[in-house]
Design a protein around this motif. Structure first.
Motif, PDB file in Angstrom:
ATOM      1  N   ARG A 163      30.224  82.534  71.451  1.00  0.00           N
ATOM      2  CA  ARG A 163      29.293  81.842  70.565  1.00  0.00           C
ATOM      3  C   ARG A 163      29.023  82.721  69.350  1.00  0.00           C
ATOM      4  N   ILE A 170      28.630  68.400  69.606  1.00  0.00           N
ATOM      5  CA  ILE A 170      29.444  69.578  69.938  1.00  0.00           C
ATOM      6  C   ILE A 170      30.050  70.138  68.652  1.00  0.00           C
ATOM      7  N   GLN A 194      34.768  72.626  75.385  1.00  0.00           N
ATOM      8  CA  GLN A 194      33.349  72.346  75.634  1.00  0.00           C
ATOM      9  C   GLN A 194      33.154  70.919  76.134  1.00  0.00           C
ATOM     10  N   SER A 225      33.343  77.328  79.192  1.00  0.00           N
ATOM     11  CA  SER A 225      34.109  76.257  78.561  1.00  0.00           C
ATOM     12  C   SER A 225      34.443  76.610  77.108  1.00  0.00           C
ATOM     13  N   GLY A 226      35.460  75.963  76.580  1.00  0.00           N
ATOM     14  CA  GLY A 226      35.889  76.221  75.211  1.00  0.00           C
ATOM     15  C   GLY A 226      36.537  77.586  75.084  1.00  0.00           C
TER      16      GLY A 226
END
Length: 411
Positions: free
Chosen positions: A392, A60, A138, A387-388
């Protein structure tokens, strides 16, 4: 009673969660990005940024950025240890569990106190903090705002932050009117007019521009202004802000020099309009000075510069204890926009976030560096479910703008 048996997808996630409990940080990577033709005369922090990646042994990777000189921040992040009060970020973080976000913030602060505590080191911590929260979300399969105690709302309200470029006064009036009409057409509920012109225009010119803008957007629009540290004494600020009281401004941002705390206090006590500041501060201790001595009504930490999401949530809570609003500053990529959204979702006193509108201020770093874009609908941005941090990196754009491949000189 039969034992609980998770479905296949849930079982995979639970196994992943268990694995991540023991993951370790393996690498810190800092890459300055810069557009080819930077203008040192432009009032535009989105001409460059730094992307900080935190890698883990679980595969990750979290990403962060900060609104500060990318090259200086890179130097801070890559500097070797000197002694126990001046440790390197590598020595402080490699081998640590990235899920311990708040503990690691405190560890970075204490371990760099000889050269840190404020300024660039806090900015660097802010970029790392973004990336750590991104990893945590994440790893746990949850958006960051849930890990920070949210959500406190289902959507956030962005205010369109618009900046007419310096020109002749008639051209600035025309462009201001045009931008206000565009904001209305795009469905924004709030707008900030940036009048960061120094002494190019007189105070009377500023008053005229603000009155024209208010007339254009109408009485229902939440309307605020940023005058960019315009006045060097509080009496001049008081005189002009009083002339604007009937414009029903939500706040006046950075009217005085950043460190004129007593001047801010005199101004705040002399007018009914909210006074806002703090985009340059680093750490909650500087925020406390501005709130308790400067008596500002709205604290505006930059979500990265002030020390990241961890420190900004602390600042928001300190403001809430004092009955003050916290409305973050942000003028960078969509990564910073994402961080603002998570902060607003997690803190009760963050009613608005600054939103650099890609259509009104073209910037490859703002519009293309991360995906997806958070596009307001009906004047609000729904909370991300990913998530997170929920964005990106566009690796192609990052490679294209990576320094020193990009042009290094400013014009």
């Amino acid at each position: 009673m039969a034992a609980f048996k998770p479905r296949a997808a849930e079982a995979v996630h639970l196994d992943r969660h268990a694995e991540c409990r023991f993951m370790k940080i393996t690498e810190i990577e800092a890459t300055p990005l810069r557009i080819p033709n930077v203008s040192s005369k432009a009032n535009d922090g989105a001409q460059e940024t730094i992307i900080v990646k935190i890698h883990t042994d679980a595969g990750i990777t979290g990403i962060g950025e900060v609104d500060a000189s990318p090259y200086m921040v890179k130097a801070v992040l890559e500097a070797p240890s000197s002694h126990n009060w001046s440790l390197s970020f590598e020595d402080l973080l490699i081998g640590e569990n990235p899920l311990d976000v708040e503990r690691l913030w405190d560890k970075m602060y204490q371990g760099t106190m000889y050269t840190g505590r404020r300024g660039l080191v806090i900015h660097a911590i802010g970029a790392v903090d973004f990336a750590l929260w991104d990893i945590a979300g994440q790893a746990l399969g949850r958006p960051v705002y849930e890990l920070m105690g949210g959500p406190r709302r289902e959507a956030v309200i962005p205010y369109a932050s618009v900046h007419p470029a310096i020109a002749t006064l008639p051209e600035t009036e025309r462009r201001t009117h045009e931008l206000m009409e565009r904001v209305l057409e795009m469905g924004y509920r709030a707008v900030k007019l940036q009048l960061v012109y120094g002494d190019i225009y007189t105070d009377a010119d500023i008053v005229r521009l603000v009155r024209m803008a208010r007339q254009t957007v109408g009485d229902q629009m939440t309307f605020m202004i940023d005058v960019g540290y315009r006045w060097t004494d509080s009496k001049a600020a008081i005189q002009t802000v009083r002339q604007l009281e009937d414009c029903n401004l939500y706040f006046v941002e950075t009217p005085l020099r950043m460190d004129d705390l007593d001047g801010y206090a005199r101004l705040a006590e002399a007018v009914t309009t909210r006074i806002a500041a703090a985009e340059l501060l680093a750490s909650r201790w500087e925020a406390l000075d501005l709130m308790d001595r400067g008596k500002v009504d709205v604290i505006q930490p930059d979500v990265s510069r002030a020390g990241g999401l961890t420190e900004c949530l602390r600042i928001a809570k300190l403001a809430d204890d004092r009955g003050l609003l916290c409305i973050p500053h942000a003028w960078k990529s969509g990564l910073t926009v994402a961080a603002e959204i998570h902060l607003s979702a997690a803190a009760c006193n963050v009613p608005l976030i600054e939103f650099m509108v890609p259509e009104l201020w073209p910037s490859i770093i703002r519009s293309e560096l991360v995906e997806p874009e958070f596009t307001p609908r009906n004047g609000v941005i729904d909370l991300p479910k990913a998530s997170g941090l929920g964005v990106r990196l566009n690796e192609d754009i990052a490679r294209k703008l990576a320094w020193p491949a990009a042009q290094k000189t400013a014009t």
